[in-house]
Design a protein around this motif. Structure first.
Motif, PDB file in Angstrom:
ATOM      1  N   ARG A  18     -16.844  14.622  14.952  1.00 22.67           N
ATOM      2  CA  ARG A  18     -18.006  14.929  15.785  1.00 22.67           C
ATOM      3  C   ARG A  18     -18.473  13.681  16.542  1.00 22.67           C
ATOM      4  NH1 ARG A  18     -21.031  16.643  12.004  1.00 22.67           N
ATOM      5  NH2 ARG A  18     -20.256  18.785  12.080  1.00 22.67           N
ATOM      6  N   GLN A  19     -18.439  12.526  15.886  1.00 24.67           N
ATOM      7  CA  GLN A  19     -18.832  11.270  16.540  1.00 24.67           C
ATOM      8  C   GLN A  19     -17.910  10.946  17.711  1.00 24.67           C
ATOM      9  OE1 GLN A  19     -18.765   8.387  13.388  1.00 24.67           O
ATOM     10  NE2 GLN A  19     -20.595   9.198  12.378  1.00 24.67           N
ATOM     11  N   ALA A  54     -17.301  14.872  10.158  1.00 28.95           N
ATOM     12  CA  ALA A  54     -18.405  14.085  10.719  1.00 28.95           C
ATOM     13  C   ALA A  54     -17.891  13.039  11.709  1.00 28.95           C
ATOM     14  CB  ALA A  54     -19.187  13.408   9.592  1.00 28.95           C
ATOM     15  N   GLN A  55     -16.773  12.382  11.360  1.00 24.81           N
ATOM     16  CA  GLN A  55     -16.225  11.363  12.245  1.00 24.81           C
ATOM     17  C   GLN A  55     -15.654  11.980  13.510  1.00 24.81           C
ATOM     18  OE1 GLN A  55     -13.527   9.766   9.350  1.00 24.81           O
ATOM     19  NE2 GLN A  55     -14.882   8.067   8.828  1.00 24.81           N
ATOM     20  N   GLY A 110     -13.979   6.332  11.900  1.00 24.35           N
ATOM     21  CA  GLY A 110     -14.683   6.711  13.118  1.00 24.35           C
ATOM     22  C   GLY A 110     -15.136   5.505  13.920  1.00 24.35           C
ATOM     23  N   GLN A 111     -15.630   4.475  13.219  1.00 21.67           N
ATOM     24  CA  GLN A 111     -16.061   3.254  13.897  1.00 21.67           C
ATOM     25  C   GLN A 111     -14.880   2.528  14.527  1.00 21.67           C
ATOM     26  OE1 GLN A 111     -18.023   1.493  10.506  1.00 21.67           O
ATOM     27  NE2 GLN A 111     -20.058   2.039  11.248  1.00 21.67           N
ATOM     28  N   GLU A 118     -18.576  13.219  20.665  1.00 18.11           N
ATOM     29  CA  GLU A 118     -19.779  12.778  21.373  1.00 18.11           C
ATOM     30  C   GLU A 118     -19.466  11.574  22.248  1.00 18.11           C
ATOM     31  OE1 GLU A 118     -22.743  13.987  21.753  1.00 18.11           O
ATOM     32  OE2 GLU A 118     -22.302  15.745  20.523  1.00 18.11           O
ATOM     33  N   LEU A 119     -18.620  10.688  21.745  1.00 16.17           N
ATOM     34  CA  LEU A 119     -18.222   9.513  22.512  1.00 16.17           C
ATOM     35  C   LEU A 119     -17.459   9.933  23.773  1.00 16.17           C
ATOM     36  CD1 LEU A 119     -17.949   6.456  22.780  1.00 16.17           C
ATOM     37  CD2 LEU A 119     -15.990   6.555  21.232  1.00 16.17           C
ATOM     38  N   ALA A 145     -14.038   4.260  17.682  1.00 16.17           N
ATOM     39  CA  ALA A 145     -15.038   3.940  18.697  1.00 16.17           C
ATOM     40  C   ALA A 145     -14.816   2.557  19.289  1.00 16.17           C
ATOM     41  CB  ALA A 145     -16.443   4.043  18.089  1.00 16.17           C
ATOM     42  N   VAL A 173     -22.463   3.424  20.416  1.00 18.02           N
ATOM     43  CA  VAL A 173     -21.588   3.157  19.275  1.00 18.02           C
ATOM     44  C   VAL A 173     -22.307   2.218  18.313  1.00 18.02           C
ATOM     45  CG1 VAL A 173     -19.444   2.055  18.528  1.00 18.02           C
ATOM     46  CG2 VAL A 173     -19.468   3.493  20.567  1.00 18.02           C
ATOM     47  N   SER A 174     -22.330   2.605  17.042  1.00 17.97           N
ATOM     48  CA  SER A 174     -23.014   1.811  16.026  1.00 17.97           C
ATOM     49  C   SER A 174     -22.001   1.202  15.060  1.00 17.97           C
ATOM     50  CB  SER A 174     -24.005   2.684  15.254  1.00 17.97           C
ATOM     51  OG  SER A 174     -24.619   1.950  14.212  1.00 17.97           O
ATOM     52  N   THR A 196      -8.681  12.319  17.113  1.00 14.40           N
ATOM     53  CA  THR A 196      -9.346  12.835  15.904  1.00 14.40           C
ATOM     54  C   THR A 196      -8.359  13.223  14.816  1.00 14.40           C
ATOM     55  OG1 THR A 196      -9.380  15.102  16.758  1.00 14.40           O
ATOM     56  CG2 THR A 196     -11.264  13.704  17.304  1.00 14.40           C
TER      57      THR A 196
END
Length: 210
Positions: A188-189, A185-186, A155-156, A192-193, A159, A140-141, A179
């Protein structure tokens, strides 16, 4: 090759729940294993939220068996569920916009609280280090762990809420519409998480009307 299935981490048998005249759940059987992602999918009003809130201890079930790690459980409130290692990330995320990432991960569970006269001190260094470790393990960034939640993207924020759920050595994570309000895009993040949670051996329940 024979596929060996592990016993269910969470196993619900014959679960029912009524709210007055409304029968929300009728003899539901449900299970999820460690390292497995289970989608709980249905239209609005199908009973998804009632099932998740029952698992989370908010609406204890009227009848049925609640079995976790092979042991029958008596669930009376969310604290009973948290002690088992089950964490829930609700759609509203329950994050405090005016606090930073570290403070949100440890909200109500501050590390190293001790009295210093009339003051209570917390171990900010240990909390920050553990936050960095958990975010790194989930890939996670965020701009900075001391950044306010209000400054993060949707998205962050999602996360961070998931990271808070796994910070406490949880075994099962419930994600309520993770979601629903995100762009492509978010989304997809977040997916992945979810895959990374599975790879770490957690059981994951994803609630969605899609």
């Amino acid at each position: 090759m024979t596929l060996t299935l592990h016993p269910p981490l969470l196993h619900l048998r014959g679960i029912s729940k009524r709210f007055g005249a409304v029968q929300a759940l009728v003899k539901v059987d449900f299970e999820v294993r460690a390292g497995e992602v289970v989608g709980l999918v249905g239209d609005n009003g199908a009973g998804k939220s009632t099932l998740v809130k029952g698992i989370a201890g908010i609406f204890p079930f009227d009848t049925g068996e609640y079995i976790f790690d092979g042991q029958p459980q008596l669930i009376r409130d969310p604290q009973d569920v948290t002690r088992l290692g089950i964490e829930t990330v609700y759609q509203d995320l329950a994050l405090c916009d005016n606090l930073d990432v570290v403070a949100n991960l440890y909200l109500g569970r501050e590390c190293g609280v001790k009295q210093a006269g009339p003051l209570s001190l917390v171990d900010e260094i240990a909390m920050e280090k553990r936050t960095l470790d958990v975010l790194h393990s989930l890939a996670v960034s965020v701009p900075n762990v001391r950044a306010k939640i209000a400054a993060l993207s949707s998205g962050q924020r999602q996360a961070v809420a998931v990271a808070r759920a796994v910070l406490w050595n949880s075994k099962l994570v419930l994600l309520d519409e993770p979601t629903a309000a995100l762009g492509l895009a978010q989304t997809r993040q977040v997916l992945e998480l979810i895959r990374r949670l599975r790879q770490q051996g957690l059981g994951v329940v994803v609630v969605s009307h899609k």
